[in-house]
Design a protein around this motif. Structure first.
Motif, mmCIF file in Angstrom:
data_model
loop_
_atom_site.group_PDB
_atom_site.id
_atom_site.type_symbol
_atom_site.label_atom_id
_atom_site.label_comp_id
_atom_site.label_asym_id
_atom_site.label_seq_id
_atom_site.Cartn_x
_atom_site.Cartn_y
_atom_site.Cartn_z
ATOM 1 N N LYS A 82 -33.752 25.078 29.081
ATOM 2 C CA LYS A 82 -34.757 24.277 29.778
ATOM 3 C C LYS A 82 -34.106 23.188 30.632
ATOM 4 N N LEU A 83 -34.705 22.949 31.792
ATOM 5 C CA LEU A 83 -34.326 21.826 32.655
ATOM 6 C C LEU A 83 -35.588 21.033 32.945
ATOM 7 N N ASP A 84 -35.628 19.787 32.468
ATOM 8 C CA ASP A 84 -36.810 18.973 32.732
ATOM 9 C C ASP A 84 -36.640 18.211 34.047
ATOM 10 N N ALA A 85 -37.640 17.439 34.385
ATOM 11 C CA ALA A 85 -37.626 16.705 35.660
ATOM 12 C C ALA A 85 -36.429 15.761 35.752
ATOM 13 N N TRP A 86 -36.055 15.130 34.634
ATOM 14 C CA TRP A 86 -34.920 14.212 34.656
ATOM 15 C C TRP A 86 -33.615 14.957 34.915
ATOM 16 N N ALA A 87 -33.477 16.141 34.336
ATOM 17 C CA ALA A 87 -32.281 16.952 34.583
ATOM 18 C C ALA A 87 -32.208 17.348 36.052
ATOM 19 N N LEU A 88 -33.339 17.745 36.612
ATOM 20 C CA LEU A 88 -33.373 18.125 38.030
ATOM 21 C C LEU A 88 -33.053 16.937 38.926
ATOM 22 N N LEU A 89 -33.582 15.770 38.580
ATOM 23 C CA LEU A 89 -33.270 14.560 39.350
ATOM 24 C C LEU A 89 -31.776 14.246 39.273
ATOM 25 N N GLY A 90 -31.219 14.337 38.075
ATOM 26 C CA GLY A 90 -29.788 14.093 37.912
ATOM 27 C C GLY A 90 -28.956 15.049 38.742
ATOM 28 N N MET A 91 -29.339 16.325 38.745
ATOM 29 C CA MET A 91 -28.601 17.310 39.534
ATOM 30 C C MET A 91 -28.731 17.016 41.025
ATOM 31 N N ALA A 92 -29.907 16.575 41.461
ATOM 32 C CA ALA A 92 -30.092 16.218 42.877
ATOM 33 C C ALA A 92 -29.199 15.034 43.247
ATOM 34 N N LEU A 93 -29.076 14.084 42.349
ATOM 35 C CA LEU A 93 -28.208 12.932 42.611
ATOM 36 C C LEU A 93 -26.737 13.349 42.662
ATOM 37 N N ILE A 94 -26.346 14.289 41.818
ATOM 38 C CA ILE A 94 -24.973 14.800 41.855
ATOM 39 C C ILE A 94 -24.697 15.452 43.207
ATOM 40 N N VAL A 95 -25.610 16.314 43.656
ATOM 41 C CA VAL A 95 -25.448 16.977 44.954
ATOM 42 C C VAL A 95 -25.390 15.934 46.069
ATOM 43 N N ALA A 96 -26.243 14.927 45.998
ATOM 44 C CA ALA A 96 -26.232 13.870 47.017
ATOM 45 C C ALA A 96 -24.875 13.157 47.038
ATOM 46 N N GLY A 97 -24.338 12.860 45.869
ATOM 47 C CA GLY A 97 -23.027 12.203 45.798
ATOM 48 C C GLY A 97 -21.920 13.059 46.385
ATOM 49 N N VAL A 98 -21.946 14.339 46.077
ATOM 50 C CA VAL A 98 -20.933 15.254 46.625
ATOM 51 C C VAL A 98 -21.054 15.317 48.148
ATOM 52 N N LEU A 99 -22.275 15.389 48.652
ATOM 53 C CA LEU A 99 -22.478 15.430 50.107
ATOM 54 C C LEU A 99 -21.995 14.150 50.773
ATOM 55 N N VAL A 100 -22.291 13.004 50.180
ATOM 56 C CA VAL A 100 -21.834 11.729 50.745
ATOM 57 C C VAL A 100 -20.311 11.699 50.805
ATOM 58 N N MET A 101 -19.659 12.112 49.715
ATOM 59 C CA MET A 101 -18.191 12.081 49.696
ATOM 60 C C MET A 101 -17.596 13.015 50.745
ATOM 61 N N ASN A 102 -18.193 14.199 50.913
ATOM 62 C CA ASN A 102 -17.615 15.182 51.810
ATOM 63 C C ASN A 102 -18.003 14.984 53.278
ATOM 64 N N LEU A 103 -19.186 14.478 53.526
ATOM 65 C CA LEU A 103 -19.652 14.385 54.907
ATOM 66 C C LEU A 103 -19.513 12.993 55.516
ATOM 67 N N LEU A 104 -19.580 11.947 54.701
ATOM 68 C CA LEU A 104 -19.591 10.592 55.253
ATOM 69 C C LEU A 104 -18.332 9.784 54.943
ATOM 70 N N SER A 105 -17.689 10.070 53.839
ATOM 71 C CA SER A 105 -16.526 9.289 53.437
ATOM 72 C C SER A 105 -15.325 9.639 54.316
ATOM 73 N N LYS A 106 -14.567 8.621 54.650
ATOM 74 C CA LYS A 106 -13.330 8.866 55.399
ATOM 75 C C LYS A 106 -12.226 9.367 54.488
ATOM 76 N N THR A 107 -12.495 9.425 53.192
ATOM 77 C CA THR A 107 -11.513 9.932 52.229
ATOM 78 C C THR A 107 -11.353 11.424 52.345
ATOM 79 N N ALA A 108 -12.453 12.139 52.637
ATOM 80 C CA ALA A 108 -12.427 13.605 52.682
ATOM 81 C C ALA A 108 -11.632 14.090 53.875
ATOM 82 N N ALA A 109 -10.999 15.255 53.711
ATOM 83 C CA ALA A 109 -10.287 15.882 54.833
ATOM 84 C C ALA A 109 -11.302 16.496 55.774
ATOM 85 N N HIS A 110 -11.136 16.297 57.058
ATOM 86 C CA HIS A 110 -12.084 16.868 58.041
ATOM 87 C C HIS A 110 -11.361 17.735 59.019
#
Length: 110
Positions: A82-110
């Motif tokens: 089972k995945l409840d709403a909180w689990a889904l929210l947490g997963m969405a936040l994880i994806v958002a963090g990964v996207l921020v690091m890869n697309l917006l951070s100057k740390t990532a290789a481009h």
């Protein structure tokens, strides 16, 4: 080959290995146990190749973050977990963090 393709394949290999780990029933079933060992081996090898071109923080955040979301999805779809709403929210936040690091951070290789 692109380091991001190596990373994507490493993530998929890790998710396959983790799925097989659950199916191995504590390493009491041979075939899933062998898939687990091979999958983790491939995953770490490709992760090492990825680290030649992308900073370790970005690689690990992407590998672990997307791996979490994918394996939780496999647990839900394949194993009926089972995945409840909180689990889904947490997963969405994880994806958002990964996207921020890869697309917006100057740390990532481009």
């Amino acid at each position: 080959m692109s380091p991001y393709l190596y990373l994507l394949i490493a993530i998929v290999a890790e998710v396959i290995a983790t799925s097989a780990l659950k199916a191995s029933d504590g390493f009491t079933r041979l075939a899933p146990s062998l898939v687990t060992v091979a999958g983790y081996g491939v995953s770490f090898w490709l992760l090492a190749l990825t680290l030649r071109a992308i900073p370790v923080g970005v690689v690990y955040a992407t590998w672990s973050g997307l791996g979490i979301v994918l394996i939780a999805s496999v647990g839900w779809i394949v194993f009926g977990e089972k995945l409840d709403a909180w689990a889904l929210l947490g997963m969405a936040l994880i994806v958002a963090g990964v996207l921020v690091m890869n697309l917006l951070s100057k740390t990532a290789a481009h």
